[in-house]
Write a protein that holds these residues in place. Structure first.
Motif, PDB file in Angstrom:
ATOM      1  N   ARG A 113      38.994  32.111  37.280  1.00  0.00           N
ATOM      2  CA  ARG A 113      40.275  31.934  36.573  1.00  0.00           C
ATOM      3  C   ARG A 113      40.154  30.818  35.527  1.00  0.00           C
ATOM      4  O   ARG A 113      40.591  30.957  34.386  1.00  0.00           O
ATOM      5  CB  ARG A 113      41.376  31.593  37.592  1.00  0.00           C
ATOM      6  N   GLU A 169      37.212  32.668  43.020  1.00  0.00           N
ATOM      7  CA  GLU A 169      38.374  33.185  42.284  1.00  0.00           C
ATOM      8  C   GLU A 169      38.897  32.123  41.313  1.00  0.00           C
ATOM      9  O   GLU A 169      39.135  32.404  40.135  1.00  0.00           O
ATOM     10  CB  GLU A 169      39.483  33.601  43.267  1.00  0.00           C
ATOM     11  N   GLN A 170      39.044  30.877  41.799  1.00  0.00           N
ATOM     12  CA  GLN A 170      39.572  29.810  40.945  1.00  0.00           C
ATOM     13  C   GLN A 170      38.609  29.493  39.801  1.00  0.00           C
ATOM     14  O   GLN A 170      39.016  29.283  38.657  1.00  0.00           O
ATOM     15  CB  GLN A 170      39.862  28.548  41.772  1.00  0.00           C
ATOM     16  N   SER A 214      42.607  39.797  32.653  1.00  0.00           N
ATOM     17  CA  SER A 214      42.494  38.593  31.814  1.00  0.00           C
ATOM     18  C   SER A 214      42.951  38.790  30.374  1.00  0.00           C
ATOM     19  O   SER A 214      43.259  37.831  29.687  1.00  0.00           O
ATOM     20  CB  SER A 214      41.040  38.120  31.792  1.00  0.00           C
ATOM     21  N   LYS A 251      39.359  41.030  39.863  1.00  0.00           N
ATOM     22  CA  LYS A 251      40.749  41.316  39.480  1.00  0.00           C
ATOM     23  C   LYS A 251      41.205  40.358  38.386  1.00  0.00           C
ATOM     24  O   LYS A 251      41.868  40.750  37.435  1.00  0.00           O
ATOM     25  CB  LYS A 251      41.643  41.206  40.719  1.00  0.00           C
ATOM     26  N   VAL A 252      40.828  39.075  38.526  1.00  0.00           N
ATOM     27  CA  VAL A 252      41.188  38.077  37.508  1.00  0.00           C
ATOM     28  C   VAL A 252      40.637  38.528  36.149  1.00  0.00           C
ATOM     29  O   VAL A 252      41.318  38.450  35.117  1.00  0.00           O
ATOM     30  CB  VAL A 252      40.619  36.685  37.889  1.00  0.00           C
ATOM     31  N   SER A 270      37.916  37.780  42.066  1.00  0.00           N
ATOM     32  CA  SER A 270      37.397  37.382  40.749  1.00  0.00           C
ATOM     33  C   SER A 270      37.370  38.582  39.804  1.00  0.00           C
ATOM     34  O   SER A 270      37.713  38.461  38.621  1.00  0.00           O
ATOM     35  CB  SER A 270      35.974  36.826  40.871  1.00  0.00           C
TER      36      SER A 270
END
Ligand SMILES: NC(=O)c1ccc[n+]([C@@H]2O[C@H](COP(=O)([O-])OP(=O)(O)OC[C@H]3O[C@@H](n4cnc5c(N)ncnc54)[C@H](OP(=O)(O)O)[C@@H]3O)[C@@H](O)[C@H]2O)c1
Length: 252
Positions: free
Chosen positions: A82, A78-79, A125, A120-121, A118
């Motif tokens: 992002r 996820e990070q 975005s 969802k990010v 991920s």
């Protein structure tokens, strides 16, 4: 000058196939990797760590699109996504194409939770985006047997079925998607056959000329239950062409 397509994870199993196809179409490619540029590579090389962000601004600079295949296997996806999204926004918002996994919304498992987060990010975005979910790759299914080669038996999770897909088929789809308009979530991509885990283990053993008992193992927990219910399958999207036997034959 034609802008390159950035392939994150361009050194991985899927990413290498993506790079090969882009190169075959004479499209300029930029490979992202944490490793130094190997000698003899014909492509642009962006040394970058998506976790720390080192090298990221240069990696996304001036790209036409990004095919995001890099994965930390659930240790920060996820990070990482992002970080990529934020850098891409600063670099002019290229089309971001992401490879995800069938069933991540119904199978609760730490890696799948990271993939879902991920997605969802990416959806939120503000970038033009496309997300493709695929079933398990042939290589992953083969590795489940190969990892047990020293054991007298092969353990397979009881009641699990897989629909293994060729990384070549997935790469074909990703390249086509990156060449088109941003499409949001597109239809899932599954391999041509849904098969019992035991049956796949037998096929693996035949391919390496071995015969040993296959022992079905009952796995507890919600994730295993969701696998037994077929949450990882997409029989209505069995559009991949390469079979598991073809993959095994090519390996030998
Ligand atoms: N395997 C499956 O069955 C399957 C099924 C459906 C979808 N997928 C998805 O397909 C994608 C590719 O899977 P794969 O099996 O081809 O992966 P893989 O072979 O394990 O390759 C992972 C890639 O991620 C890169 N990477 C890892 N951490 C990084 C970091 N911190 N910064 C930059 N790059 C990093 C690695 O590059 P370097 O080591 O060179 O830095 C490597 O190229 C993944 O997103 C996966 O979730 C896989």
């Amino acid at each position: 000058m034609v802008k390159p397509i950035l392939v994150t994870g361009g050194t991985g199993d899927l990413g290498r196939e993506v790079v090969r196809r882009l190169a075959a179409e004479s499209r300029p490619v930029r490979i992202m990797s944490r490793r130094p540029r190997p000698s003899g590579t014909a492509h642009e090389w962006a040394r970058c760590d998506l976790k720390t962000g080192d090298g990221l601004a240069d990696a996304v600079d001036g790209v036409a699109a990004i095919i995001h295949c890099a994965s930390t296997l659930g240790r920060g996806d996820e990070q990482v996504t992002r970080n990529l999204v934020e850098a891409a926004r600063r670099a002019g918002s290229p089309h971001l194409v992401y490879i995800s996994i069938v069933g991540i919304d119904v199978i609760r498992f730490f890696y799948y939770d990271e993939k879902l987060a991920s997605e969802k990010v990416i959806e939120e975005s503000g970038l033009p985006w496309t997300v493709l979910r695929a079933t398990q790759f042939h290589d992953l299914v083969a590795r489940a047997s190969a990892a047990q080669r020293r054991l007298p038996v092969t353990f397979m999770p009881s009641g699990f079925r897989f629909q293994p897909v060729s990384t070549g088929d997935v790469a074909d789809r990703l390249v086509a998607l990156a060449s088109g308009e941003p499409s949001g979530r597109v239809p899932d991509l599954g391999g041509p056959e849904v098969r019992d885990a035991r049956d796949l283990a037998q096929a693996y053993q035949r391919s390496v000329g071995r015969r040993k008992p296959i022992v079905s193992l009952w796995l507890p927990g919600k994730a295993a239950k969701a696998f037994r219910a077929g949450g990882n399958l997409t029989p209505e999207n069995a559009t991949g062409k390469g079979t598991f036997e073809e993959f095994l034959a090519a390996r030998v």
